[in-house]
Design an enzyme around this catalytic site. Structure first.
Site, PDB file in Angstrom:
ATOM      1  N   GLY A  57       0.863  -1.181   0.000  1.00  0.00           N
ATOM      2  CA  GLY A  57       0.000   0.000   0.000  1.00  0.00           C
ATOM      3  C   GLY A  57       0.894   1.224   0.000  1.00  0.00           C
ATOM      4  CE  LYS A  58       0.187   3.836  -5.806  1.00  0.00           C
ATOM      5  NZ  LYS A  58       1.295   3.005  -6.245  1.00  0.00           N
ATOM      6  N   GLY A  59       0.600   4.195   1.154  1.00  0.00           N
ATOM      7  CA  GLY A  59       0.759   4.881   2.440  1.00  0.00           C
ATOM      8  C   GLY A  59       1.699   4.133   3.366  1.00  0.00           C
ATOM      9  CG  ASN A  64       5.032   8.266 -12.789  1.00  0.00           C
ATOM     10  OD1 ASN A  64       4.489   9.103 -13.514  1.00  0.00           O
ATOM     11  ND2 ASN A  64       4.429   7.162 -12.401  1.00  0.00           N
ATOM     12  CG  ASP A  71       4.989   3.617  -2.683  1.00  0.00           C
ATOM     13  OD1 ASP A  71       4.516   4.634  -3.226  1.00  0.00           O
ATOM     14  OD2 ASP A  71       4.475   2.495  -2.766  1.00  0.00           O
TER      15      ASP A  71
HETATM   16  O1  RIB Z   1       3.352   1.577  -5.049  1.00  0.00           O
HETATM   17  C1  RIB Z   1       3.284   0.195  -4.816  1.00  0.00           C
HETATM   18  C2  RIB Z   1       2.034  -0.138  -4.072  1.00  0.00           C
HETATM   19  O2  RIB Z   1       0.936   0.170  -4.904  1.00  0.00           O
HETATM   20  C3  RIB Z   1       1.867  -1.583  -3.703  1.00  0.00           C
HETATM   21  O3  RIB Z   1       2.422  -1.921  -2.462  1.00  0.00           O
HETATM   22  C4  RIB Z   1       0.360  -1.782  -3.789  1.00  0.00           C
HETATM   23  O4  RIB Z   1      -0.245  -2.061  -2.567  1.00  0.00           O
HETATM   24  C5  RIB Z   1      -0.182  -0.498  -4.399  1.00  0.00           C
HETATM   25  O5  RIB Z   1      -0.725   0.327  -3.448  1.00  0.00           O
END
Ligand code: RIB
Length: 284
Positions: free
Chosen positions: A39-41, A182, A234
């Site tokens: 997840g990005k967060g 990006n 991330d």
């Molecule tokens: O940026 C990568 C993330 O994008 C992954 O970990 C996935 O969960 C999505 O949110």
């Protein structure tokens, strides 16, 4: 030590490895499967923490079989979770295919992340006390707007990674101090980014560039053997936030080294480097 608060998503990544990604309507055989917290967060929170910041995470998990592992990855990384809610139902899920070049395709189903519709008084005081608010777009945009507005009112810098890309109101752009995009997003958001003081554009293996009050410059990137690019952006963003107080030049060097190292192992959160590894690259 910088104090960062992430208001964002946490997902379980269901990752299939395959030689190449399938064409529409095609069935192919994969080579491996794993489930990895992501997840990005959460990725950005863990990257900021491992790069040396103190981090709070405001987000939500569900009540499904994945929730325990998602909470555990935050606890294992010493991230403060007083702002983490539990919402009845599914956690966020990302279905990811990684090919042998390390490139990926990702589908995210929001689950509990989509229910993060309000900030509590406790969340607001965490935001007010932080140096930087870090947001992405895997939670409702209205919550991002509310968090950014509150941060602005309390002199907390707002760093937005507008991904996955979607149209955003001018009101949000007006609250953003730092944007990380990006190259594709930079082209699509050209006019919106004009309102942002500091803009960083990631360029994959070619490093990243900065433009802002401190001028314009590019970091050439760090050559590495790429295994999996999932979460590299991330990791770049989290490390950047953790070192922003040292100036954009130093922060960009940390971010490029961290982002490159994140591609050298499999899985989003699993591949995020610790500060000591990043420093080794910076001093090599
Ligand atoms: O940026 C990568 C993330 O994008 C992954 O970990 C996935 O969960 C999505 O949110």
């Amino acid at each position: 030590m910088a104090r960062i608060v992430v208001v964002g998503s946490i997902n379980m990544d269901l990752v299939t490895r395959t030689a190449r990604r399938p064409a529409p309507g095609e069935t192919i055989l994969g080579t491996a499967f794993d489930s990895v917290p992501g997840g990005k967060g959460a990725n950005q929170a863990i990257a900021a923490r491992r790069a040396g910041a103190r981090v709070d995470f405001i987000g939500a998990t569900g009540t499904d079989v994945f929730a325990g592992a998602l909470r555990k990855v935050l606890a294992d990384n010493e991230i403060a979770t007083t702002g983490l809610r539990t919402i009845e139902g599914s956690s966020g899920i990302a279905t990811i295919v990684v090919d042998e070049s390390g490139e990926n395709s990702i589908i995210v189903v929001g689950g509990a992340n989509a229910a993060l519709t309000e900030l509590t008084e406790a969340d607001r005081s965490i935001i007010a006390d932080a140096d930087i608010l870090l947001c992405q777009l895997e939670i409702p945009v209205d919550t991002v707007i509310e968090a950014a507005r509150h941060a602005r009112a309390h002199d907390t810098l707002v760093l937005l990674n507008p991904s996955p890309a979607r149209p955003l109101p001018d009101e949000l752009w007006a609250s953003v101090d730092i944007a990380v995009v990006n190259e594709g997003e930079a082209a699509r958001l050209d006019s919106e980014l004009g309102a942002v003081s500091h803009v960083l554009v990631t360029r994959g293996g070619a490093g990243a560039s900065y433009r802002g009050p401190d001028g314009e410059f590019t970091h050439p990137g760090v050559p590495v053997e790429v295994v999996d690019t999932t979460g590299a952006g991330d990791t770049f963003t989290g490390a950047l936030a953790a070192h922003w107080h040292e100036g954009p030049d130093t922060a960009l060097a940390w971010a490029c080294a961290a982002g490159a190292l994140a591609t050298t192992a499999f899985g989003a959160t699993a591949a995020i480097p610790a500060a000591a590894e990043i420093e080794r690259v910076l001093h090599s």
